[in-house]
Design a protein around this motif. Structure first.
Motif, PDB file in Angstrom:
ATOM      1  N   GLU A 135       1.958   0.437  -2.896  1.00 21.36           N
ATOM      2  CA  GLU A 135       0.535   0.153  -2.791  1.00 21.36           C
ATOM      3  C   GLU A 135      -0.245   0.877  -3.885  1.00 21.36           C
ATOM      4  N   THR A 136       0.112   2.120  -4.138  1.00 28.28           N
ATOM      5  CA  THR A 136      -0.579   2.903  -5.161  1.00 28.28           C
ATOM      6  C   THR A 136      -0.403   2.289  -6.540  1.00 28.28           C
ATOM      7  N   VAL A 137       0.820   1.861  -6.850  1.00 29.67           N
ATOM      8  CA  VAL A 137       1.097   1.259  -8.155  1.00 29.67           C
ATOM      9  C   VAL A 137       0.343  -0.059  -8.307  1.00 29.67           C
ATOM     10  N   VAL A 138       0.356  -0.884  -7.276  1.00 22.99           N
ATOM     11  CA  VAL A 138      -0.340  -2.170  -7.341  1.00 22.99           C
ATOM     12  C   VAL A 138      -1.843  -1.957  -7.503  1.00 22.99           C
ATOM     13  N   MET A 139      -2.401  -0.985  -6.786  1.00 26.29           N
ATOM     14  CA  MET A 139      -3.824  -0.682  -6.936  1.00 26.29           C
ATOM     15  C   MET A 139      -4.147  -0.278  -8.369  1.00 26.29           C
ATOM     16  N   ALA A 140      -3.304   0.567  -8.940  1.00 28.36           N
ATOM     17  CA  ALA A 140      -3.546   1.030 -10.310  1.00 28.36           C
ATOM     18  C   ALA A 140      -3.466  -0.119 -11.303  1.00 28.36           C
TER      19      ALA A 140
END
Length: 218
Positions: free
Chosen positions: A25-30
């Motif tokens: 989720e963090t990578v996709v948000m970034a």
């Protein structure tokens, strides 16, 4: 392939409380924030915080703890395996190439502020840029500005640009580059050339004899 599918199962080196946020989720948000113009972790964090509802609706995430801070984004990407991230990202971009049309420009640049002029600290990148969509399809790091040809050839290995016009500067006007393109089933022509029949056949390895500004046509 969606962004969620692309970045699911990434190797996670975090331990204990550091795993508060889901890595995928963090990578996709970034990635989403960067595609929308965020240039640093503070801007990424602000974009994600302002669009929590959109992220929940778009991806079906709970986000009970909200979105990561700029420090958390930096810490996560600092321990993330860069080679794995790049490979996954290129796979995702490859799925988009089928809808990319028009010109794809290949060019090498030195990253501003990456080191002192003339030093070995300077970072150099060869980029494949889809002009019409404004999308960077891929980048390849090189060992100095004089090694851009190797980066160009590596990008030609991984990108599928059938139906697109790929342009490059004089550095790409090399027999070995032409052979690589022909081997992948692409065609060749020089931009602005009035007499294409005067050129040597592409399968003979003769490449852009009279071209002043070459273009590689997929």
């Amino acid at each position: 392939m969606t962004l969620v599918e692309t970045f699911s199962g990434l190797p996670d080196k975090r331990r204990g409380p550091a795993k508060r946020y889901v890595l995928m989720e963090t990578v996709v948000m970034a990635v989403c924030a960067t595609l929308c113009g965020a240039d640093n972790w503070a801007e990424v964090a602000d974009w994600c915080r302002d669009r929590q509802e959109w992220l929940r609706e778009q991806f079906g995430w709970a986000l009970k703890g909200g979105t990561p801070s700029h420090d958390t984004f930096g810490d996560i990407f600092r321990v993330l395996d860069g080679s794995v991230f790049e490979e996954r990202f290129r796979q995702w971009v490859a799925g988009l190439v089928g809808v990319v049309e028009g010109v794809v420009a290949f060019d090498g640049k030195t990253l501003r502020g990456s080191g002192k002029k003339g030093s070995n600290e300077l970072l150099h990148r060869v980029t494949a840029y889809a002009v019409g969509s404004g999308l960077c399809l891929a980048q390849e790091g090189t060992c100095g500005k004089g090694h851009e040809l190797a980066g160009l050839k590596n990008l030609l290995e991984v990108l599928i640009l059938k139906g697109c016009i790929a342009t490059t500067d004089a550095l790409g006007c090399q027999t070995e580059v032409a052979e690589k393109i022909v081997d992948r089933g692409w065609g060749l022509r020089p931009a602005g050339q009035r007499q294409p029949e005067e050129l040597g056949r592409s399968d003979s390895g003769v490449f852009l004899r009279r071209a002043t500004r070459p273009a590689l046509v997929a």
